[in-house]
Write a protein that holds these residues in place. Sequence first.
Motif, PDB file in Angstrom:
ATOM      1  N   LYS A 108     -50.485   2.005  -1.778  1.00 13.80           N
ATOM      2  CA  LYS A 108     -50.922   0.616  -1.970  1.00 13.80           C
ATOM      3  C   LYS A 108     -50.935  -0.192  -0.673  1.00 13.80           C
ATOM      4  N   LEU A 109     -50.859   0.496   0.444  1.00 13.07           N
ATOM      5  CA  LEU A 109     -50.896  -0.150   1.760  1.00 13.07           C
ATOM      6  C   LEU A 109     -49.764  -1.176   1.969  1.00 13.07           C
ATOM      7  N   ASN A 110     -48.668  -0.976   1.305  1.00 13.39           N
ATOM      8  CA  ASN A 110     -47.542  -1.901   1.480  1.00 13.39           C
ATOM      9  C   ASN A 110     -47.044  -1.894   2.924  1.00 13.39           C
ATOM     10  N   LEU A 111     -46.901  -0.698   3.474  1.00 10.67           N
ATOM     11  CA  LEU A 111     -46.453  -0.590   4.854  1.00 10.67           C
ATOM     12  C   LEU A 111     -47.600  -0.824   5.834  1.00 10.67           C
ATOM     13  N   GLY A 112     -48.753  -0.287   5.492  1.00  9.71           N
ATOM     14  CA  GLY A 112     -49.904  -0.441   6.376  1.00  9.71           C
ATOM     15  C   GLY A 112     -50.248  -1.890   6.668  1.00  9.71           C
ATOM     16  N   ASN A 113     -50.231  -2.718   5.637  1.00  7.99           N
ATOM     17  CA  ASN A 113     -50.571  -4.135   5.833  1.00  7.99           C
ATOM     18  C   ASN A 113     -49.565  -4.846   6.728  1.00  7.99           C
ATOM     19  N   ARG A 114     -48.321  -4.432   6.664  1.00 10.49           N
ATOM     20  CA  ARG A 114     -47.294  -5.057   7.502  1.00 10.49           C
ATOM     21  C   ARG A 114     -47.494  -4.732   8.976  1.00 10.49           C
ATOM     22  N   TYR A 115     -48.196  -3.656   9.232  1.00 11.03           N
ATOM     23  CA  TYR A 115     -48.449  -3.259  10.617  1.00 11.03           C
ATOM     24  C   TYR A 115     -49.887  -3.536  11.064  1.00 11.03           C
ATOM     25  N   GLY A 116     -50.600  -4.324  10.287  1.00 12.69           N
ATOM     26  CA  GLY A 116     -51.953  -4.714  10.691  1.00 12.69           C
ATOM     27  C   GLY A 116     -52.992  -3.624  10.551  1.00 12.69           C
ATOM     28  N   PHE A 117     -52.799  -2.737   9.555  1.00 10.39           N
ATOM     29  CA  PHE A 117     -53.742  -1.631   9.343  1.00 10.39           C
ATOM     30  C   PHE A 117     -55.135  -2.161   9.014  1.00 10.39           C
ATOM     31  N   LYS A 118     -56.158  -1.631   9.733  1.00  9.22           N
ATOM     32  CA  LYS A 118     -57.551  -2.025   9.487  1.00  9.22           C
ATOM     33  C   LYS A 118     -58.430  -0.839   9.133  1.00  9.22           C
ATOM     34  N   GLY A 119     -57.938   0.338   9.371  1.00 11.51           N
ATOM     35  CA  GLY A 119     -58.721   1.546   9.092  1.00 11.51           C
ATOM     36  C   GLY A 119     -58.066   2.736   9.757  1.00 11.51           C
ATOM     37  N   SER A 120     -58.242   3.917   9.179  1.00 11.22           N
ATOM     38  CA  SER A 120     -57.613   5.125   9.721  1.00 11.22           C
ATOM     39  C   SER A 120     -58.584   5.859  10.665  1.00 11.22           C
ATOM     40  N   PRO A 121     -58.042   6.546  11.644  1.00  8.49           N
ATOM     41  CA  PRO A 121     -56.625   6.620  12.007  1.00  8.49           C
ATOM     42  C   PRO A 121     -56.171   5.369  12.765  1.00  8.49           C
TER      43      PRO A 121
ATOM     44  N   ALA B 183     -41.598  -7.936  17.440  1.00  4.41           N
ATOM     45  CA  ALA B 183     -40.677  -7.000  16.795  1.00  4.41           C
ATOM     46  C   ALA B 183     -41.403  -6.244  15.688  1.00  4.41           C
ATOM     47  N   ALA B 184     -41.139  -4.958  15.600  1.00  7.82           N
ATOM     48  CA  ALA B 184     -41.780  -4.130  14.572  1.00  7.82           C
ATOM     49  C   ALA B 184     -41.118  -4.377  13.221  1.00  7.82           C
ATOM     50  N   PRO B 185     -41.896  -4.516  12.158  1.00  2.00           N
ATOM     51  CA  PRO B 185     -41.300  -4.651  10.821  1.00  2.00           C
ATOM     52  C   PRO B 185     -40.465  -3.419  10.483  1.00  2.00           C
ATOM     53  N   GLY B 186     -39.340  -3.633   9.862  1.00  4.18           N
ATOM     54  CA  GLY B 186     -38.516  -2.500   9.457  1.00  4.18           C
ATOM     55  C   GLY B 186     -39.174  -1.716   8.322  1.00  4.18           C
ATOM     56  N   PHE B 187     -38.874  -0.446   8.253  1.00  6.63           N
ATOM     57  CA  PHE B 187     -39.445   0.366   7.169  1.00  6.63           C
ATOM     58  C   PHE B 187     -38.493   1.501   6.814  1.00  6.63           C
ATOM     59  N   LYS B 188     -38.669   1.993   5.609  1.00  8.57           N
ATOM     60  CA  LYS B 188     -37.904   3.141   5.128  1.00  8.57           C
ATOM     61  C   LYS B 188     -38.823   3.960   4.237  1.00  8.57           C
ATOM     62  N   VAL B 189     -39.079   5.201   4.629  1.00  5.59           N
ATOM     63  CA  VAL B 189     -39.985   6.059   3.858  1.00  5.59           C
ATOM     64  C   VAL B 189     -39.316   7.393   3.583  1.00  5.59           C
ATOM     65  N   THR B 190     -39.801   8.049   2.541  1.00  2.88           N
ATOM     66  CA  THR B 190     -39.342   9.399   2.207  1.00  2.88           C
ATOM     67  C   THR B 190     -40.517  10.346   2.377  1.00  2.88           C
ATOM     68  N   THR B 191     -40.362  11.340   3.197  1.00  9.07           N
ATOM     69  CA  THR B 191     -41.448  12.276   3.467  1.00  9.07           C
ATOM     70  C   THR B 191     -41.608  13.267   2.303  1.00  9.07           C
ATOM     71  N   LEU B 192     -42.698  13.979   2.320  1.00  2.62           N
ATOM     72  CA  LEU B 192     -42.962  14.917   1.234  1.00  2.62           C
ATOM     73  C   LEU B 192     -41.973  16.082   1.203  1.00  2.62           C
ATOM     74  N   ASP B 193     -41.285  16.326   2.295  1.00  2.00           N
ATOM     75  CA  ASP B 193     -40.274  17.394   2.287  1.00  2.00           C
ATOM     76  C   ASP B 193     -38.877  16.845   1.991  1.00  2.00           C
ATOM     77  N   GLY B 194     -38.822  15.560   1.564  1.00  7.91           N
ATOM     78  CA  GLY B 194     -37.551  14.994   1.129  1.00  7.91           C
ATOM     79  C   GLY B 194     -36.730  14.314   2.202  1.00  7.91           C
ATOM     80  N   GLN B 195     -37.247  14.208   3.404  1.00 11.60           N
ATOM     81  CA  GLN B 195     -36.521  13.567   4.494  1.00 11.60           C
ATOM     82  C   GLN B 195     -36.672  12.043   4.418  1.00 11.60           C
ATOM     83  N   THR B 196     -35.586  11.305   4.582  1.00 12.84           N
ATOM     84  CA  THR B 196     -35.642   9.840   4.604  1.00 12.84           C
ATOM     85  C   THR B 196     -35.657   9.354   6.054  1.00 12.84           C
ATOM     86  N   ILE B 197     -36.648   8.529   6.381  1.00  9.50           N
ATOM     87  CA  ILE B 197     -36.762   7.969   7.732  1.00  9.50           C
ATOM     88  C   ILE B 197     -36.602   6.459   7.629  1.00  9.50           C
TER      89      ILE B 197
END
Length: 218
Positions: free
Chosen positions: A168-181, A80-94
């Motif tokens: 601060k990679l709060n979301l990235g770490n939850r999804y196993g981020f190791k490097g971009s892209p 299961a994918a970790p839940g997330f909530k982000v606000t984009t730079l144009d003000g949209q909440t996802i």
Amino acid sequence: MLQIVAGGPVVADGSVGAGGGGGGGAKFWVEAGAATPSTIAKPSATTEVRRMGYYTAMLRRLLILLVVAALPAAAHAAPAAPGFKVTTLDGQTIDSRDLIGKKIIVLRFQASYCKPCVKESAAFGRVVERYRDRDVAFVAVHVQDTMSDVRRFMKANNVTYPIAVDPKLNLGNRYGFKGSPYTVVIDRKGEIAQRLAGEGVPSRLPKLLDSLLKPTTS
């Protein structure tokens, strides 16, 4: 005792008659009830215990294999994918909770200082446009980036797709981020369908998204 006399036939009264051309034969005495001991050794109690233990262990392993083979497919479902909530730079909440069951989600972790990210930004934007009306939600998350650098990235690359920041990679770490892209595709059930690390993702996404968009048969 049983008396055996060699050399003559036995007559009705039990005596031995004279054989043709010969007198009484030699006598042999055999102890009644005497038996010759068997030369086949019986297995010891210890051997029997070891043998039973071996077969018991083999049976236990077979049962375990049968149980594993009989497990339903759900036991091997995607994580299961970790839940997330982000606000984009144009003000949209996802909010992923609003999208589960409705849309496929594509999370693209990238950065302004990442050369492959800059190189592939236009191609990623074309994929976003291609699936804009096809129940796919895209969001690019800039990791360990500053707002000013992200805005310069957007302007330099004519970015039209949604961008959020994760300094601060709060979301990235939850999804196993190791490097971009680094791209994560989440299906309608909220399960991680694919993790795509490195370059070349914009060219690989269409095939994956098309397969996930196909209606499922019950």
